[in-house]
Design a protein around this motif. Structure first.
Motif, PDB file in Angstrom:
ATOM      1  N   ILE A 117     -28.341   7.805  16.978  1.00 45.83           N
ATOM      2  CA  ILE A 117     -28.661   9.055  17.661  1.00 45.83           C
ATOM      3  C   ILE A 117     -29.814   8.816  18.634  1.00 45.83           C
ATOM      4  N   PRO A 118     -29.563   8.879  19.938  1.00 52.37           N
ATOM      5  CA  PRO A 118     -30.642   8.667  20.911  1.00 52.37           C
ATOM      6  C   PRO A 118     -31.726   9.736  20.800  1.00 52.37           C
ATOM      7  N   LYS A 119     -32.914   9.387  21.274  1.00 52.41           N
ATOM      8  CA  LYS A 119     -34.043  10.302  21.175  1.00 52.41           C
ATOM      9  C   LYS A 119     -34.085  11.323  22.303  1.00 52.41           C
ATOM     10  N   HIS A 120     -33.536  10.970  23.465  1.00 54.83           N
ATOM     11  CA  HIS A 120     -33.725  11.786  24.655  1.00 54.83           C
ATOM     12  C   HIS A 120     -32.398  12.328  25.180  1.00 54.83           C
ATOM     13  N   VAL A 121     -32.465  13.527  25.759  1.00 54.09           N
ATOM     14  CA  VAL A 121     -31.276  14.124  26.355  1.00 54.09           C
ATOM     15  C   VAL A 121     -30.712  13.223  27.450  1.00 54.09           C
TER      16      VAL A 121
END
Length: 292
Positions: free
Chosen positions: A68-72
């Motif tokens: 799950i990436p941290k940034h939009v």
């Protein structure tokens, strides 16, 4: 069916869970899932196609067992295209492949289908209920000027897109969904009972919202001219509650040189409710292009 499981590292150091199914000597077919799903949504289709293709699926970033990436910004279309490329390169090497995708899987893979570097690498593309955002933006621009009533009708059908941009509230809503509750919604939409359940629905829904947030505003305000690099077949779902057939039947032929479409009497999740029909269309279109 027992797949082989692979871990694919992306260009920005995310980890994608991928699976391969069937005989490696068969033509390669990559399937990309939509929102709020993960790669398990393809299993009814895979059971229909496993004798014809070497099938590759993967959990899109933020879904299923992928990281799950941290940034939009990490969910932008350009990065999602690089993810598809990473999966194909690691599992298939330099082999060309057929591509089929549903919902957001289709929206994101249009980025690859319209990218010149994929010419002759992607042999055919079956898109199911997911237009190219750039194509959709051009259609909406035309309609707001010439057919405002049609424009407003499309906006009302896509109310959820605006809702997904609401901070905090939209992701939090998904925490109230259980697989059983989501299953009841799908059963009602598709008018069929006992459709497969998504055991990851809460997290898939929560994190997948970033697909919308990272891409919609940019695409709608600054659409690009994107032409398909391979033959395209659209599976048009005639009772789709979320995607207007106009995006496909009115706009898509302008951007696709070799375009075909078929109609299915189903709602948005036809890959679950009508897997045999959808699989037949994928098979026929891909194998006809394989021979060519």
């Amino acid at each position: 069916m027992r797949p082989q499981i692979h871990t694919v590292q992306t260009s920005d150091q995310q980890s994608l869970c991928a699976k391969t199914w069937g005989n490696e000597n068969n033509p390669a077919l990559v399937l990309v899932h939509g929102y709020p799903d993960n790669q398990e949504v393809w299993e009814p289709i895979i059971s229909e196609l496993i004798n014809d293709f070497y099938i590759v699926t993967y959990d899109v970033r933020g879904a299923g067992q992928s990281s799950i990436p941290k940034h939009v910004r990490d969910y932008r279309l350009q990065q999602l295209s690089l993810d598809l490329e990473a999966v194909a390169n690691q599992i298939l090497g330099e082999r060309p492949f057929h591509l089929a995708a549903h919902d957001w899987g289709s929206i994101q893979t249009w980025e690859s289908v319209t990218e010149p570097k994929f010419k002759d690498r992607i042999l055919s593309y079956t898109t199911i209920s997911g237009p190219c955002l750039d194509h959709a933006a051009w259609l909406l621009r035309d309609e707001v000027k010439s057919h405002p009533a049609d424009f407003l009708k499309k906006l009302s059908k896509s109310w959820y897109i605006a809702a997904f941009h609401i901070p905090f509230i939209a992701p939090t809503v998904w925490s109230f969904f259980t697989p059983q509750k989501w299953g009841k919604i799908l059963n009602g939409l598709e008018r069929k009972q006992n459709l497969p359940l998504n055991s990851h629905i809460s997290s898939d829904g929560k994190y997948g919202i970033n697909l919308y947030r990272a891409n919609f505003i940019a695409a709608l305000t600054k659409p690009r001219q994107r032409y398909a690099q391979c033959p395209v077949q659209a599976v048009v779902l005639m009772r789709d509650a979320f995607v207007s057939p106009d995006y496909i039947l009115k706009e898509m032929p302008k951007w696709v040189e070799h375009f075909e479409y078929v109609e299915v009497d189903a709602n948005h999740w036809a890959i679950l409710s009508e897997p045999q029909k959808v699989a037949d269309y994928i098979r026929q279109f891909a194998l006809s292009r394989q021979a060519a």
